[in-house]
Design an enzyme around this catalytic site. Structure first.
Site, PDB file in Angstrom:
ATOM      1  N   ASN A   1       0.829  -1.308   0.060  1.00 36.48           N
ATOM      2  CA  ASN A   1       0.199  -0.155   0.265  1.00 36.48           C
ATOM      3  C   ASN A   1       1.020   1.170  -0.003  1.00 36.48           C
ATOM      4  O   ASN A   1       1.522   1.461   0.955  1.00 36.48           O
ATOM      5  CB  ASN A   1      -0.916  -0.107   1.193  1.00 36.48           C
ATOM      6  N   TRP A   2       1.041   1.803  -1.213  1.00 38.40           N
ATOM      7  CA  TRP A   2       1.665   3.046  -1.372  1.00 38.40           C
ATOM      8  C   TRP A   2       1.433   4.535  -0.693  1.00 38.40           C
ATOM      9  O   TRP A   2       2.016   5.378  -0.454  1.00 38.40           O
ATOM     10  CB  TRP A   2       2.259   3.468  -2.788  1.00 38.40           C
ATOM     11  N   LYS A   3       0.067   4.551  -0.273  1.00 39.29           N
ATOM     12  CA  LYS A   3      -0.367   5.565   0.478  1.00 39.29           C
ATOM     13  C   LYS A   3      -0.339   6.646  -0.342  1.00 39.29           C
ATOM     14  O   LYS A   3      -0.331   6.293  -1.670  1.00 39.29           O
ATOM     15  CB  LYS A   3       0.060   5.699   1.740  1.00 39.29           C
TER      16      LYS A   3
ATOM     17  N   HIS B   1      -9.264   1.044   5.052  1.00 37.10           N
ATOM     18  CA  HIS B   1      -8.144   1.333   5.724  1.00 37.10           C
ATOM     19  C   HIS B   1      -8.286   2.129   6.921  1.00 37.10           C
ATOM     20  O   HIS B   1      -9.069   3.057   6.901  1.00 37.10           O
ATOM     21  CB  HIS B   1      -7.096   1.973   4.677  1.00 37.10           C
TER      22      HIS B   1
ATOM     23  N   GLU C   1      -5.207  -4.915  10.625  1.00 36.82           N
ATOM     24  CA  GLU C   1      -4.076  -4.144  11.059  1.00 36.82           C
ATOM     25  C   GLU C   1      -4.412  -3.518  12.197  1.00 36.82           C
ATOM     26  O   GLU C   1      -5.205  -2.609  12.174  1.00 36.82           O
ATOM     27  CB  GLU C   1      -4.258  -2.984   9.669  1.00 36.82           C
TER      28      GLU C   1
ATOM     29  N   SER D   1       3.577  -2.528  10.252  1.00 33.20           N
ATOM     30  CA  SER D   1       5.215  -2.512  10.287  1.00 33.20           C
ATOM     31  C   SER D   1       5.513  -3.875   9.709  1.00 33.20           C
ATOM     32  O   SER D   1       6.652  -4.254  10.531  1.00 33.20           O
ATOM     33  CB  SER D   1       5.343  -2.060  11.815  1.00 33.20           C
TER      34      SER D   1
ATOM     35  N   GLY E   1       2.668  -1.128   4.293  1.00 34.95           N
ATOM     36  CA  GLY E   1       2.799   0.088   3.934  1.00 34.95           C
ATOM     37  C   GLY E   1       4.242   0.446   3.628  1.00 34.95           C
ATOM     38  O   GLY E   1       4.910   0.499   2.672  1.00 34.95           O
ATOM     39  N   GLY E   2       5.045   1.121   4.675  1.00 33.19           N
ATOM     40  CA  GLY E   2       6.262   1.657   4.506  1.00 33.19           C
ATOM     41  C   GLY E   2       7.367   0.831   3.697  1.00 33.19           C
ATOM     42  O   GLY E   2       7.961   1.513   2.811  1.00 33.19           O
TER      43      GLY E   2
HETATM   44  P1  PGA Z   1       3.068  -0.005   7.516  1.00 37.12           P
HETATM   45  O1  PGA Z   1       1.425   0.189   7.065  1.00 37.12           O
HETATM   46  O2  PGA Z   1       3.446  -1.073   6.973  1.00 37.12           O
HETATM   47  O3  PGA Z   1       3.862   1.414   7.155  1.00 37.12           O
HETATM   48  O4  PGA Z   1       2.794  -0.027   9.072  1.00 37.12           O
HETATM   49  C1  PGA Z   1       0.258  -0.834   6.889  1.00 37.12           C
HETATM   50  C2  PGA Z   1      -0.726  -0.284   6.236  1.00 37.12           C
HETATM   51  O5  PGA Z   1      -1.283   1.059   6.561  1.00 37.12           O
HETATM   52  O6  PGA Z   1      -1.204  -0.749   5.324  1.00 37.12           O
END
Ligand code: PGA
Length: 250
Positions: free
Chosen positions: A9-11, A95, A167, A213, A234-235
């Site tokens: 998920n690149w946000k 989300h 999540e 994370s 995400g990150g």
């Molecule tokens: P993160 O984000 O891996 O940066 O914690 C996960 C997400 O929001 O889907």
């Protein structure tokens, strides 16, 4: 056997050029990764470009959101059919950032899940408790409400076309991961709830991803748990190398 899914998920990161550079670097890194579904969720403006660059590869594309209406006067919104038309096969729905910053309720999220399915997209239904909810012992109650409401009026026959992502909000972007045992406990509970809703066979067909994370260093241990069928990242999905390492070390 449930095929694992690793979704990035690149946000609100990456322009179309940056997205293209990612895909060119990423494709050769995962070309030998068998038995896994890989999904990238770019921001809307680069969705069609990423879909075009990944066509015919093992990578599928997701939107990060959809609106629940087919079309209409909803300035700034994008329908599931438009997302599908742009080349996506999946849609992230509900989300925690959308629930928190854009006030999406369980009812809204449910309408989006149904709109995604109706458009031929695989919804990735996100849910999870906040830190306050966990600390007050309400995790199970919260996720039960979210999964039952999120999948209301969805028949069990859709089980193979639905992904759920657990999540915990306190683990998103914080570097704090749920322990494999904490995550497995919630995943097993979610599968048990699906079994009550849809029966054993359908519940066994739903892939339940963990998110919060996830990194190359903790992916294998999390995904080694019985009811954890993949990850929503995400990150660590923003770098081709680290996302490929998660795909390979699942
Ligand atoms: P993160 O984000 O891996 O940066 O914690 C996960 C997400 O929001 O889907």
């Amino acid at each position: 056997m449930r095929t694992p899914v690793i979704a990035g998920n690149w946000k609100m990161y990456k322009t179309a050029d940056e997205a293209g550079a990612f895909v060119r670097e990423f494709l050769p890194l995962v070309q030998d990764a068998d038995g896994v579904e890989i999904v990238l969720a770019p921001p809307f403006p680069s969705l069609a470009a990423v879909a075009a660059l990944t066509r015919g590869t093992r990578i599928g594309v997701a939107s990060q959101n959809v609106h629940f209406a087919d079309e209409g006067a909803y300035t700034g919104e994008v329908s599931a059919r438009m997302v599908r038309d742009a080349g996506a096969a999946y849609a992230i729905v509900g989300h925690s950032e959308r629930r928190h910053y854009f006030a999406e309720t369980d009812e809204f999220v449910n309408r989006k899940v149904r709109a995604a399915l109706a458009a031929g997209l695989v919804p990735i239904l996100c849910l999870g408790e906040t830190l306050a909810e966990r600390e007050s012992g309400r995790t199970i109650e919260v996720v039960e409400r979210q999964i039952r409401a999120g999948l209301a009026e969805v028949p069990g026959s859709a089980a193979g076309r639905i992904l759920v992502a657990y999540e915990p909000v306190w683990a998103i972007g914080t570097g704090k991961t749920a322990t494999p045992a904490q995550a497995q406990e919630v995943h097993a509970f979610l599968r048990g709830t699906l079994k009550q809703m849809w029966g054993e066979e359908a519940a066994g067909a739903v892939r339940i991803l963990y998110g919060g994370s996830v990194k190359p260093e903790n992916a294998a241990e999390l995904m080694g748990q019985e009811d954890i069928d993949g990850a929503l990242v995400g990150g660590a999905s923003l770098s081709a190398q680290s996302f490929a390492n998660i795909v390979k070390h699942r």
